[in-house]
Design a protein around this motif. Structure first.
Motif, PDB file in Angstrom:
ATOM      1  N   LEU A 159       0.820  -1.205   0.000  1.00 14.84           N
ATOM      2  CA  LEU A 159       0.000   0.000   0.000  1.00 14.84           C
ATOM      3  C   LEU A 159       0.858   1.261   0.000  1.00 14.84           C
ATOM      4  CD1 LEU A 159      -2.906  -0.937   2.462  1.00 14.84           C
ATOM      5  CD2 LEU A 159      -2.994  -0.777  -0.038  1.00 14.84           C
ATOM      6  N   ASP A 160       1.967   1.216   0.699  1.00 12.04           N
ATOM      7  CA  ASP A 160       2.863   2.378   0.710  1.00 12.04           C
ATOM      8  C   ASP A 160       3.413   2.653  -0.694  1.00 12.04           C
ATOM      9  OD1 ASP A 160       4.329   4.469   2.055  1.00 12.04           O
ATOM     10  OD2 ASP A 160       6.115   3.246   1.675  1.00 12.04           O
ATOM     11  N   THR A 161       3.773   1.583  -1.394  1.00 18.61           N
ATOM     12  CA  THR A 161       4.286   1.756  -2.766  1.00 18.61           C
ATOM     13  C   THR A 161       3.203   2.281  -3.706  1.00 18.61           C
ATOM     14  OG1 THR A 161       5.831  -0.075  -2.395  1.00 18.61           O
ATOM     15  CG2 THR A 161       5.398   0.566  -4.670  1.00 18.61           C
ATOM     16  N   LEU A 162       1.995   1.726  -3.585  1.00 22.85           N
ATOM     17  CA  LEU A 162       0.906   2.178  -4.459  1.00 22.85           C
ATOM     18  C   LEU A 162       0.529   3.633  -4.187  1.00 22.85           C
ATOM     19  CD1 LEU A 162      -1.426  -0.972  -4.453  1.00 22.85           C
ATOM     20  CD2 LEU A 162       0.126  -0.220  -6.258  1.00 22.85           C
ATOM     21  N   HIS A 163       0.478   4.041  -2.934  1.00 30.27           N
ATOM     22  CA  HIS A 163       0.141   5.426  -2.613  1.00 30.27           C
ATOM     23  C   HIS A 163       1.224   6.385  -3.103  1.00 30.27           C
ATOM     24  CE1 HIS A 163      -3.616   4.906  -0.480  1.00 30.27           C
ATOM     25  NE2 HIS A 163      -3.078   3.941   0.289  1.00 30.27           N
ATOM     26  N   THR A 164       2.443   5.954  -3.091  1.00 31.45           N
ATOM     27  CA  THR A 164       3.523   6.798  -3.635  1.00 31.45           C
ATOM     28  C   THR A 164       3.339   7.002  -5.136  1.00 31.45           C
ATOM     29  OG1 THR A 164       5.030   5.972  -1.930  1.00 31.45           O
ATOM     30  CG2 THR A 164       6.012   7.035  -3.861  1.00 31.45           C
ATOM     31  N   ARG A 165       2.968   5.932  -5.842  1.00 32.66           N
ATOM     32  CA  ARG A 165       2.700   6.065  -7.279  1.00 32.66           C
ATOM     33  C   ARG A 165       1.489   6.960  -7.542  1.00 32.66           C
ATOM     34  NH1 ARG A 165       3.307  -0.195  -9.484  1.00 32.66           N
ATOM     35  NH2 ARG A 165       5.516  -0.496  -8.928  1.00 32.66           N
ATOM     36  N   VAL A 166       0.483   6.841  -6.682  1.00 34.02           N
ATOM     37  CA  VAL A 166      -0.722   7.657  -6.878  1.00 34.02           C
ATOM     38  C   VAL A 166      -0.398   9.133  -6.699  1.00 34.02           C
ATOM     39  CG1 VAL A 166      -2.960   8.228  -5.867  1.00 34.02           C
ATOM     40  CG2 VAL A 166      -2.359   5.859  -6.316  1.00 34.02           C
ATOM     41  N   ARG A 167       0.407   9.473  -5.698  1.00 33.98           N
ATOM     42  CA  ARG A 167       0.749  10.891  -5.497  1.00 33.98           C
ATOM     43  C   ARG A 167       1.548  11.445  -6.677  1.00 33.98           C
ATOM     44  NH1 ARG A 167       1.457   9.036  -0.099  1.00 33.98           N
ATOM     45  NH2 ARG A 167       3.689   8.663  -0.500  1.00 33.98           N
ATOM     46  N   ALA A 168       2.498  10.670  -7.179  1.00 34.09           N
ATOM     47  CA  ALA A 168       3.255  11.130  -8.347  1.00 34.09           C
ATOM     48  C   ALA A 168       2.361  11.244  -9.579  1.00 34.09           C
ATOM     49  CB  ALA A 168       4.417  10.172  -8.610  1.00 34.09           C
ATOM     50  N   LEU A 169       1.424  10.290  -9.723  1.00 36.94           N
ATOM     51  CA  LEU A 169       0.527  10.340 -10.876  1.00 36.94           C
ATOM     52  C   LEU A 169      -0.449  11.516 -10.772  1.00 36.94           C
ATOM     53  CD1 LEU A 169      -0.178   8.854 -13.468  1.00 36.94           C
ATOM     54  CD2 LEU A 169      -1.805   7.480 -12.174  1.00 36.94           C
ATOM     55  N   ASP A 170      -0.874  11.864  -9.560  1.00 38.40           N
ATOM     56  CA  ASP A 170      -1.764  13.016  -9.387  1.00 38.40           C
ATOM     57  C   ASP A 170      -1.072  14.316  -9.787  1.00 38.40           C
ATOM     58  OD1 ASP A 170      -3.823  11.424  -8.560  1.00 38.40           O
ATOM     59  OD2 ASP A 170      -3.461  11.722  -6.411  1.00 38.40           O
ATOM     60  N   ASP A 171       0.203  14.441  -9.402  1.00 39.34           N
ATOM     61  CA  ASP A 171       0.934  15.647  -9.817  1.00 39.34           C
ATOM     62  C   ASP A 171       1.070  15.721 -11.335  1.00 39.34           C
ATOM     63  OD1 ASP A 171       1.183  16.185  -7.135  1.00 39.34           O
ATOM     64  OD2 ASP A 171       3.224  15.347  -6.967  1.00 39.34           O
TER      65      ASP A 171
END
Length: 402
Positions: A159-171
């Motif tokens: 989940l930590d890895t997926l949330h990191t990808r989501v934050r980068a993708l949101d930017d």
């Protein structure tokens, strides 16, 4: 642009240039000019198609004229024509391509964001399932603590890895969406003549040239044709500017015109004219009253009531004479009522006294010789019981005695 036109070929599109525009109070009249080369030894009708006509142009306002060409060449017919074509990506304007690329990139990032959200939900839904006890086990099995802790560590790390990808993708998605908004804004501020449709529908005018009376030398000739049409969505407003000198003793009055149009054409570098007339107003020629040279004549009397013509009474003289003869004939043919017969009738009722009956019969006898003329004879008295019919007097027809 010069295009050779063959006599046997169908109407071909000619490139045209917007030559002049006259802006009225509401609407404008545009003139397009096209050039082509007339084929050699051609005689008869020739059809050409002038393109780049806006779709908002009124079909009934199309006018064609020959500016330069052989003697006797004229425009016989002008008709509107619609054309549809698919625009290739490389033929699109730069602003439109930028908008399409920004939309595609934003769509890709949005799809990736949806997939990451799905993975996060699936990872968070993982649970450790304990083993089911068997029947032959004498006692319950011990809980598997280590596998449960390992699963929890895996879920947290994933989940930590997926949330990191989501934050980068949101930017990245925010930057792409900002670029899309800017590209759309630039496209909206661009000229109205910019074609932004992937399937382009354009207007054209098919001109039929009559060559029957053209007297040429058999060689090819250059022809210049003007196409005139009316479009809505254009107007102009006058503006006045007063420029005063430093001493405020004099100045210059300058008049300017602010022109606004949304016709779908680019008017850059076009000869522009202004008019305060109204294109929608009728311009029929007035009907002039005829002028008569000679002596002055009195104005005719106004129509209305007037005196009847002379001799109007004689018009009904024949009718009056016929009515007079009819009344005399009716007065002569009507007999007197036999009052004595009604008095002799005895049905047990005393209708009138003896004196009244004698006076009634005397009055009837006195009135018998002379009877005043009447329009219609009075109704005959009705008896309760009619006696035998007496003898008819001499000189009276039998039909009148009954």
């Amino acid at each position: 642009m010069t295009v050779a036109v063959e006599p046997g070929a169908p109407a071909r599109a000619l490139g045209s240039v917007l030559e002049s525009v006259v802006v009225y109070a509401q609407g404008a009249v545009c003139t397009r000019r096209a050039r082509f080369t007339l084929p050699e030894d051609h005689c008869g009708e020739l059809r050409i198609r002038v393109g780049d006509v806006p779709l908002s142009a009124y079909a009934q306002s199309l006018r064609g004229s020959v500016v330069a060409g052989p003697d006797g060449l004229r425009v016989a017919d002008v008709r509107p024509h619609l054309e549809a074509a698919v625009v290739e990506p490389e033929d699109m304007p730069g602003l439109l391509r930028a908008v399409k690329e920004a939309e595609d990139r934003t769509g890709v990032l949005h799809a990736r964001r949806e997939r990451l959200n799905t993975q996060i939900q699936e990872t968070a839904a993982l649970r450790a399932v304990p083993a089911k006890p068997r029947r032959d086990d004498p006692y319950p099995r011990p809980a598997a603590v280590e596998p449960v802790l390992a699963l929890a560590d895996f879920i947290a790390e994933r989940l930590d890895t997926l949330h990191t990808r989501v934050r980068a993708l949101d930017d990245e998605y925010e930057r792409a969406f900002h670029e899309l908004v800017v590209a759309r804004h630039r496209l909206e501020e661009a000229s109205g003549s910019l074609r932004v449709e992937q399937t382009r529908t354009t207007g054209a005018a098919v001109l039929t040239l009559d060559m029957a009376d053209a007297a040429g030398d058999g060689a090819s000739a250059d022809v210049v044709v003007d196409l005139e049409y009316q479009v809505p969505g254009a107007r102009w407003v006058q503006q006045y500017q007063l420029r005063l000198d430093p001493a405020m003793t004099g100045g210059t009055l300058v008049m300017r015109a602010a022109v606004a149009q949304r016709t779908g054409e680019d008017w850059t570098g076009v000869r522009l004219g202004l008019s305060t007339a109204d294109l929608d107003r009728r311009t029929d020629l007035p009907e002039l009253r005829s002028l008569r040279i000679g002596r002055r004549q009195a104005a005719p009397a106004p129509s209305g009531w007037r005196e009847p013509p002379s001799g109007l009474e004689e018009l009904f003289s024949g009718y009056d004479a016929g009515m007079r003869k009819r009344r005399e004939h009716q007065a002569y043919a009507r007999p007197a009522a036999p009052a004595a017969e009604y008095l002799e009738e005895d049905d047990g009722m005393d209708w009138m006294g003896e004196e009244q009956a004698r006076s009634y019969s005397g009055a009837a006898e006195a009135a018998l010789p002379v009877s005043p003329p009447q329009m219609s004879p009075p109704p005959a008295p009705m008896a309760m019981a009619a006696p035998a019919s007496p003898a008819q007097p001499s000189g009276v027809p039998a039909a009148y005695g009954r």
